[in-house]
Design a protein around this motif. Sequence first.
Motif, PDB file in Angstrom:
ATOM      1  N   MET A 210       0.820  -1.211   0.000  1.00  0.00           N
ATOM      2  CA  MET A 210       0.000   0.000   0.000  1.00  0.00           C
ATOM      3  C   MET A 210       0.853   1.260   0.000  1.00  0.00           C
ATOM      4  SD  MET A 210      -3.374  -0.671   2.361  1.00  0.00           S
ATOM      5  CE  MET A 210      -2.458  -0.776   3.891  1.00  0.00           C
ATOM      6  N   ALA A 211       1.960   1.249   0.751  1.00  0.00           N
ATOM      7  CA  ALA A 211       2.843   2.413   0.770  1.00  0.00           C
ATOM      8  C   ALA A 211       3.358   2.714  -0.630  1.00  0.00           C
ATOM      9  CB  ALA A 211       4.003   2.183   1.729  1.00  0.00           C
ATOM     10  N   GLY A 212       3.755   1.679  -1.349  1.00  0.00           N
ATOM     11  CA  GLY A 212       4.227   1.880  -2.718  1.00  0.00           C
ATOM     12  C   GLY A 212       3.166   2.494  -3.608  1.00  0.00           C
ATOM     13  N   GLN A 213       1.923   2.033  -3.461  1.00  0.00           N
ATOM     14  CA  GLN A 213       0.822   2.591  -4.256  1.00  0.00           C
ATOM     15  C   GLN A 213       0.613   4.073  -3.953  1.00  0.00           C
ATOM     16  OE1 GLN A 213      -2.847   0.441  -3.913  1.00  0.00           O
ATOM     17  NE2 GLN A 213      -2.004  -1.484  -4.658  1.00  0.00           N
ATOM     18  N   ALA A 214       0.584   4.423  -2.665  1.00  0.00           N
ATOM     19  CA  ALA A 214       0.323   5.809  -2.281  1.00  0.00           C
ATOM     20  C   ALA A 214       1.440   6.728  -2.767  1.00  0.00           C
ATOM     21  CB  ALA A 214       0.177   5.914  -0.762  1.00  0.00           C
ATOM     22  N   ILE A 215       2.679   6.284  -2.672  1.00  0.00           N
ATOM     23  CA  ILE A 215       3.806   7.106  -3.129  1.00  0.00           C
ATOM     24  C   ILE A 215       3.752   7.285  -4.640  1.00  0.00           C
ATOM     25  CG2 ILE A 215       6.320   7.214  -3.331  1.00  0.00           C
ATOM     26  CD1 ILE A 215       6.394   5.738  -0.583  1.00  0.00           C
TER      27      ILE A 215
ATOM     28  N   SER B 190      10.904   2.835   5.300  1.00  0.00           N
ATOM     29  CA  SER B 190      11.082   3.495   4.011  1.00  0.00           C
ATOM     30  C   SER B 190      12.157   2.860   3.142  1.00  0.00           C
ATOM     31  CB  SER B 190      11.396   4.977   4.234  1.00  0.00           C
ATOM     32  OG  SER B 190      12.485   5.137   5.108  1.00  0.00           O
ATOM     33  N   GLN B 191      13.188   2.294   3.722  1.00  0.00           N
ATOM     34  CA  GLN B 191      14.230   1.674   2.902  1.00  0.00           C
ATOM     35  C   GLN B 191      13.666   0.567   2.017  1.00  0.00           C
ATOM     36  OE1 GLN B 191      16.960   0.942   6.284  1.00  0.00           O
ATOM     37  NE2 GLN B 191      18.569   1.618   4.885  1.00  0.00           N
ATOM     38  N   PHE B 192      12.780  -0.252   2.587  1.00  0.00           N
ATOM     39  CA  PHE B 192      12.189  -1.342   1.815  1.00  0.00           C
ATOM     40  C   PHE B 192      11.245  -0.810   0.747  1.00  0.00           C
ATOM     41  CE2 PHE B 192      12.552  -4.450   5.659  1.00  0.00           C
ATOM     42  CZ  PHE B 192      13.934  -4.445   5.517  1.00  0.00           C
ATOM     43  N   VAL B 193      10.425   0.180   1.127  1.00  0.00           N
ATOM     44  CA  VAL B 193       9.472   0.748   0.184  1.00  0.00           C
ATOM     45  C   VAL B 193      10.206   1.429  -0.964  1.00  0.00           C
ATOM     46  CG1 VAL B 193       7.623   2.435  -0.098  1.00  0.00           C
ATOM     47  CG2 VAL B 193       7.711   1.020   1.967  1.00  0.00           C
TER      48      VAL B 193
ATOM     49  N   VAL C 253       6.577  11.841   2.218  1.00  0.00           N
ATOM     50  CA  VAL C 253       6.172  11.538   3.593  1.00  0.00           C
ATOM     51  C   VAL C 253       4.955  10.625   3.512  1.00  0.00           C
ATOM     52  CG1 VAL C 253       5.433  12.490   5.808  1.00  0.00           C
ATOM     53  CG2 VAL C 253       6.967  13.822   4.326  1.00  0.00           C
ATOM     54  N   TYR C 254       5.027   9.436   4.122  1.00  0.00           N
ATOM     55  CA  TYR C 254       3.910   8.507   3.973  1.00  0.00           C
ATOM     56  C   TYR C 254       3.520   7.869   5.299  1.00  0.00           C
ATOM     57  CZ  TYR C 254       7.049   4.418   4.224  1.00  0.00           C
ATOM     58  OH  TYR C 254       7.951   3.464   4.644  1.00  0.00           O
TER      59      TYR C 254
ATOM     60  N   GLU D 174     -12.059   2.886  11.931  1.00  0.00           N
ATOM     61  CA  GLU D 174     -10.846   2.090  11.770  1.00  0.00           C
ATOM     62  C   GLU D 174     -10.763   1.679  10.302  1.00  0.00           C
ATOM     63  OE1 GLU D 174     -10.012  -0.412  15.729  1.00  0.00           O
ATOM     64  OE2 GLU D 174     -11.994  -0.790  14.879  1.00  0.00           O
ATOM     65  N   THR D 175      -9.664   1.996   9.670  1.00  0.00           N
ATOM     66  CA  THR D 175      -9.543   1.703   8.240  1.00  0.00           C
ATOM     67  C   THR D 175      -8.151   1.204   7.892  1.00  0.00           C
ATOM     68  OG1 THR D 175      -9.046   4.050   7.873  1.00  0.00           O
ATOM     69  CG2 THR D 175     -11.285   3.338   7.416  1.00  0.00           C
ATOM     70  N   ASP D 176      -8.089   0.542   6.744  1.00  0.00           N
ATOM     71  CA  ASP D 176      -6.826   0.179   6.097  1.00  0.00           C
ATOM     72  C   ASP D 176      -6.581   1.194   4.984  1.00  0.00           C
ATOM     73  OD1 ASP D 176      -7.092  -2.056   7.699  1.00  0.00           O
ATOM     74  OD2 ASP D 176      -7.586  -3.420   6.055  1.00  0.00           O
ATOM     75  N   SER D 177      -5.395   1.765   4.935  1.00  0.00           N
ATOM     76  CA  SER D 177      -5.099   2.728   3.877  1.00  0.00           C
ATOM     77  C   SER D 177      -3.630   3.103   3.926  1.00  0.00           C
ATOM     78  CB  SER D 177      -5.933   4.016   4.044  1.00  0.00           C
ATOM     79  OG  SER D 177      -5.524   4.712   5.210  1.00  0.00           O
ATOM     80  N   ALA D 178      -3.171   3.727   2.834  1.00  0.00           N
ATOM     81  CA  ALA D 178      -1.862   4.378   2.805  1.00  0.00           C
ATOM     82  C   ALA D 178      -2.044   5.754   2.199  1.00  0.00           C
ATOM     83  CB  ALA D 178      -0.857   3.572   2.004  1.00  0.00           C
ATOM     84  N   THR D 179      -1.282   6.699   2.700  1.00  0.00           N
ATOM     85  CA  THR D 179      -1.377   8.092   2.256  1.00  0.00           C
ATOM     86  C   THR D 179       0.023   8.657   2.117  1.00  0.00           C
ATOM     87  OG1 THR D 179      -1.697   8.603   4.600  1.00  0.00           O
ATOM     88  CG2 THR D 179      -3.650   8.679   3.199  1.00  0.00           C
ATOM     89  N   CYS D 180       0.175   9.663   1.235  1.00  0.00           N
ATOM     90  CA  CYS D 180       1.499  10.234   0.992  1.00  0.00           C
ATOM     91  C   CYS D 180       1.376  11.685   0.560  1.00  0.00           C
ATOM     92  CB  CYS D 180       2.240   9.429  -0.086  1.00  0.00           C
ATOM     93  SG  CYS D 180       3.870  10.086  -0.535  1.00  0.00           S
ATOM     94  N   ILE D 181       2.319  12.516   0.998  1.00  0.00           N
ATOM     95  CA  ILE D 181       2.450  13.882   0.502  1.00  0.00           C
ATOM     96  C   ILE D 181       3.902  14.101   0.077  1.00  0.00           C
ATOM     97  CG2 ILE D 181       0.544  14.892   1.803  1.00  0.00           C
ATOM     98  CD1 ILE D 181       2.496  15.768   3.914  1.00  0.00           C
ATOM     99  N   ILE D 182       4.103  14.932  -0.925  1.00  0.00           N
ATOM    100  CA  ILE D 182       5.439  15.235  -1.440  1.00  0.00           C
ATOM    101  C   ILE D 182       5.800  16.666  -1.049  1.00  0.00           C
ATOM    102  CG2 ILE D 182       6.940  15.340  -3.467  1.00  0.00           C
ATOM    103  CD1 ILE D 182       5.835  12.553  -2.954  1.00  0.00           C
TER     104      ILE D 182
END
Length: 422
Positions: free
Chosen positions: A45-50, A78-81, A123-124, A227-235
């Motif tokens: 999910m982190a990869g998708q949001a980024i 973050s290193q893995f993502v 930032v995620y 309560e939710t599952d999600s990923a979010t990101c800002i640049i």
Amino acid sequence: MGTTAASRHAETDGATASALRGRYALVGLGETAYTRGSGLSTRAMAGQAIRNAVSDAGLRLSDIDGMLSHSMADSTVSQFVAADLGIRLNFHLDSIGGGASVEALVGVAIGVIEAGMCETVAVYRSMNGYSGVRIGAPGKTRIMSGAELHTRGQGLSSPAQSFAPAFMRHMHVYGTTPQQVAMVKVIHSEHAARNPKALYPKQVTVDQVLESRIIAEPIHLLECCVETDSATCIIVTSRERAMDCRHVPVFVQSVVGRVSKPRSDIYFLSGDITTTAGRLAADRLWRNAGIGPEHVDVTAAYDAFTFTSLLLLEDYGFCSKGEGGAYVSDGTMRLGGQRPNNTGGGLLCEGYSNGMNLVIENVRQLRHDADDGCPVGASGRRMHTYDHGPAGMCRQVRDARVAANLGWGTIATGSAMVLARD
């Protein structure tokens, strides 16, 4: 009369912060769906949001050379993502923290770019907050240590249980009523009804809120965040680079991060329990921004519970202490009101991402591009009607230019940020 060393340092710090005002911008926004059961790992999910945020900014993945994340031991570092995305990092940092993290990490991003350590930072926050680690949910028996000896050992094992005494005290001291506080949920549900991403878009009434079961008195079920599952990101990047990105840049005017009361572990052992760390952060936030709360068009006051928004709006100066009940219930926070709050539905209705979605919503408001039910024109941009009435589907605030995000870690720790468009 001579100045003290402390006052000279304060003047220098203020001048430095003012010099950074408007020099950095939020240029990309990325989200996955807010769901209950993502079926994906936090890494995926982190990869998708980024990727979504980089695309939104009109950048390439190779333009990202810094990465920051926060978690509650429930995410992927973050290193893995970055490796999954083929990104080589010049700087990365993974911090432990919840709702007071996103604004603080924007400040860190500004600092490391200013120091020349990297150029553009993602930032995620990625969390399976429903299907994975649930904040405050019963867990396996384990040894208690640190502040838990004074909290979990006394039955304060969830955020609702921990904060409830402060909420009760506010009602006792200031006469705040359950009906006033319930209006936070009512208004945010009205906003969520205009948000196609909201997990809970159904509008509710004050009676429905107060008829829902008690979780920790005086907090009802419908006064608790989803309560939710999600990923979010800002640049985050510099003003110069922002001017070449896809959207109207939204500039950081001021940020305060993880400001704490004298006792941040056991908040009820230090001062008035109805006063949050926001009271200690407010002067610095507004001084560095060069404006006051009266200049703000739209707010995002952290709504882990209905009462958290009320306390934050008081302590950052949007109303006087004790007047929060009237402020949140008199229509000020509604779309079409003087200063709408959590226009996407917030953590109570849209989804829970430790506040990242609240920043994303405010950036969209300042771009004048809230993703609501208004029609999309030939240019690809929404043709906002500004119909905020009962039948309207618009959630864009007309001519929004300044926004404030008021974060919440606990009563004793908080972060905040002021954003603006040129």
